[in-house]
Design a protein around this motif. Sequence first.
Motif, mmCIF file in Angstrom:
data_model
loop_
_atom_site.group_PDB
_atom_site.id
_atom_site.type_symbol
_atom_site.label_atom_id
_atom_site.label_comp_id
_atom_site.label_asym_id
_atom_site.label_seq_id
_atom_site.Cartn_x
_atom_site.Cartn_y
_atom_site.Cartn_z
ATOM 1 N N PRO A 1 2.906 13.225 -3.037
ATOM 2 C CA PRO A 1 3.223 13.272 -1.663
ATOM 3 C C PRO A 1 2.089 12.265 -1.137
ATOM 4 C CG PRO A 1 3.161 15.415 -2.006
ATOM 5 C CD PRO A 1 2.693 15.064 -2.817
ATOM 6 N N ASN A 2 0.527 12.124 -0.934
ATOM 7 C CA ASN A 2 -0.072 11.031 -0.621
ATOM 8 C C ASN A 2 -0.367 9.575 -1.341
ATOM 9 O OD1 ASN A 2 -1.451 12.507 0.382
ATOM 10 N ND2 ASN A 2 -2.996 13.000 -0.795
ATOM 11 N N SER A 3 0.565 9.226 -2.653
ATOM 12 C CA SER A 3 1.107 7.971 -3.372
ATOM 13 C C SER A 3 2.614 8.311 -2.785
ATOM 14 C CB SER A 3 1.030 8.319 -4.664
ATOM 15 O OG SER A 3 -0.384 8.710 -5.457
ATOM 16 N N ARG A 4 2.825 8.547 -2.298
ATOM 17 C CA ARG A 4 4.280 8.509 -1.933
ATOM 18 C C ARG A 4 4.153 7.332 -0.854
ATOM 19 N NH1 ARG A 4 6.770 12.796 -2.857
ATOM 20 N NH2 ARG A 4 5.864 13.495 -0.374
ATOM 21 N N ASP A 5 3.611 8.509 0.242
ATOM 22 C CA ASP A 5 4.164 7.850 1.682
ATOM 23 C C ASP A 5 2.882 6.768 1.607
ATOM 24 O OD1 ASP A 5 5.113 10.794 1.886
ATOM 25 O OD2 ASP A 5 3.220 11.312 2.950
ATOM 26 N N TYR A 6 2.477 6.612 0.962
ATOM 27 C CA TYR A 6 1.560 5.182 1.003
ATOM 28 C C TYR A 6 2.370 4.291 0.342
ATOM 29 C CZ TYR A 6 -2.175 1.596 0.817
ATOM 30 O OH TYR A 6 -2.941 0.427 0.449
ATOM 31 N N ASN B 1 13.459 5.712 1.669
ATOM 32 C CA ASN B 1 14.502 6.253 0.808
ATOM 33 C C ASN B 1 14.149 6.402 -0.732
ATOM 34 O OD1 ASN B 1 13.847 2.918 0.348
ATOM 35 N ND2 ASN B 1 15.557 2.735 1.929
ATOM 36 N N GLY B 2 12.471 6.477 -0.469
ATOM 37 C CA GLY B 2 12.191 5.985 -2.236
ATOM 38 C C GLY B 2 11.834 5.004 -2.610
ATOM 39 N N GLN B 3 12.690 3.343 -1.775
ATOM 40 C CA GLN B 3 11.879 2.520 -1.956
ATOM 41 C C GLN B 3 10.973 2.037 -1.636
ATOM 42 O OE1 GLN B 3 14.455 -0.079 -3.855
ATOM 43 N NE2 GLN B 3 15.464 2.258 -4.119
ATOM 44 N N PRO B 4 10.493 1.050 -2.366
ATOM 45 C CA PRO B 4 7.940 0.007 -2.257
ATOM 46 C C PRO B 4 8.797 -0.250 -1.218
ATOM 47 C CG PRO B 4 9.283 -0.736 -4.250
ATOM 48 C CD PRO B 4 10.341 0.451 -4.025
ATOM 49 N N LYS B 5 7.894 -0.175 -0.104
ATOM 50 C CA LYS B 5 7.722 -0.665 1.096
ATOM 51 C C LYS B 5 7.817 -3.050 0.457
ATOM 52 C CE LYS B 5 4.510 2.465 3.439
ATOM 53 N NZ LYS B 5 3.946 2.760 4.150
ATOM 54 N N PRO B 6 8.486 -3.274 1.522
ATOM 55 C CA PRO B 6 8.640 -4.546 0.852
ATOM 56 C C PRO B 6 7.831 -5.701 0.616
ATOM 57 C CG PRO B 6 9.785 -3.752 3.017
ATOM 58 C CD PRO B 6 9.278 -3.137 2.949
ATOM 59 N N VAL B 7 8.236 -6.250 0.264
ATOM 60 C CA VAL B 7 7.214 -7.683 -0.147
ATOM 61 C C VAL B 7 6.394 -8.701 1.563
ATOM 62 C CG1 VAL B 7 7.222 -10.031 -0.923
ATOM 63 C CG2 VAL B 7 7.618 -8.100 -2.425
ATOM 64 N N GLY B 8 5.520 -8.478 1.462
ATOM 65 C CA GLY B 8 5.283 -9.384 3.183
ATOM 66 C C GLY B 8 4.823 -8.382 4.353
#
Length: 629
Positions: free
Chosen positions: A249-254, A259-266
């Motif tokens: 959870p800690n790694s996922r939330d950060y 929706n499970g996608q990485p936070k976008p570039v920028g």
Amino acid sequence: MFSPLCIALAICYTQIIAQKLCDPQLALIDMRYGGDRDEQTIPDSGTMQLKFFKLIFSSLVLCCNFVFPVRTQDLPAPEGDTGRTEKQAVRAKRQMVVTANPLASQAGIAILRRGGNAVDAAIAVQMVLTLVEPQSSGIGGGGFLLLYDDATGKLLSYDGRETAPGKARSDRFLNPEGNPLNYFQAIVGGKSVGVPGVVRMLEMVHREEGKLPWRELFQPAIQLAENGFPISPRLYQLLSREKYLQRFPNSRDYFYLANGQPKPVGSKLVNRPLAGVLKAIANQGADAFYQGEIAKDIVATVNNSPINPGDLTLADLANYQAKKRDPICSLYRVYQVCSIGPPSSGGITMLQMLGILQNFDLASLKSKPIELVHLFSEAGRLAYADRDRFLADPDFVKIPTGRLLDPQYLRVRGSAIDLNRSMGKAAPGNIVVSFEERRSIHWLDLPATTHFSIVDKDGNVVSMTSSIESGFGSRLMVRGFLLNNQLTDFNFIPVENGQPVANRVEAWKRPRSSMSPTIVFNAQKQPILITGSPGGSAIINFVAKVLVGVLDWNLDIQEAISLPNFGSRNRPTELEAGTNYASFKADLESRGHQVIVIPLNSGSHGIQVKNGELIGGADPRREGVAIGD
């Protein structure tokens, strides 16, 4: 008991695993990209035959166990290829910092501009890298630092390698049947976490050699953590391919959206928990990390991991000690090349390669690079064979350093090289280890997996390589930083041919590393080249390539770093995919080489001192930059 689909998958899986374990080429592919990953020893064919029927049944179980599905796309590439951006050499007159991330380089040069020295800048750089390059290194890992003090002429070597917990045993990475665990079965979770060493090491170096107050060196990272930093294209690509972070959870939330996608570039990553940890270390010293609430959270995170819980204790953290060790040096042509000694195998192995190669005229091969690749690979086979036989933690194993670097020994080893034919797998040299041969080699009359290189205005030099091992380490995040998985750098198989393996797991032992921070000196004993690289056990080849490029081919540091990567780790000869050197495959195969063309994602960063000028080079395979004044 098992569905037809599961049985079919198990048969395929069994064939793949059996082939990998018996075929050194595929076994090597499995281990090629670790942050500081050492390949595991490949069992011999007789052992594999005895275990084959157990393998069939375990494959049935594993194929239906989707906790750790093993597919061809699961071949570990934690620091994989994210493209290439060509770079130009950067020139400066007074001081320079070269790191794997622009924000880290900016932090380092800011410290130098405020009057700090190379050690001060290194601390600021490492703290920022913890935040902006979390997949590669950080306060949850370890490293090695090589320091040249211009005022005294001393060359100093510091060991911040992780240690195994006191409860660690040699069968740590074997399953109940006595077989080595699958790679990701071993690394993900708490069992792979060693006691982090980088914070204690940096405190030791600063106490002895730092200039600015300790607490000031943390301010750039604290400000970035509180205000946020933009996600880079490389970090985004690595997160997109990462399969295990989201299980915690800690790694996922950060790192990820809902929706499970990485936070976008920028987009900005704000890390206030890490800012709090850095403030505590800045104000209270390393004890704030190794004792108290932070230490309790590290232990709880490791031991309560939902996958592979570990056995770390508060005593393991409190008792950790960074070590000051003798650097190792050897002559190459007219240069003195210096690096880190054991528990890193990188320095000795790299110096062995150079000691073998200096018996050949490499300068004449600049127009015949395929000949260099052949010679370089053959020298690598010989050096890596000795590495696998003799090198481990010197506090546990007798290491014949003097013999391994003896010029006559290396001349004899090199005489086995045929200019027209590959030797195949090399055997280690015939060295009988005695107690007296534990001594390290000193540099003439001197007393005494990320990489960054620093030169300050007073001529002090730092070459530092640090790592959390696999990309994103154990995937466990505590208070905003990731914990390492360095214990998987031990050999999984503790006994071979009835003899204990030197690099087996033992309590409080440091796993063998390949980190090779390097400083090269001219005949006047002045530093002329500072370099190193991440890249697992391929670090040794990456660094040796840069040295040959600068010292033999007279390239500048940027040109040498940008050369295609190549070499052999006493397995198949490796050629970097997507480069013109990949076209050498057919010719090398005609000479008896077994060749694989794969991404070879180095992260070499270096500084060359020439004609009163600093020349900085950053690896085009990563996002690093050189900044100088």
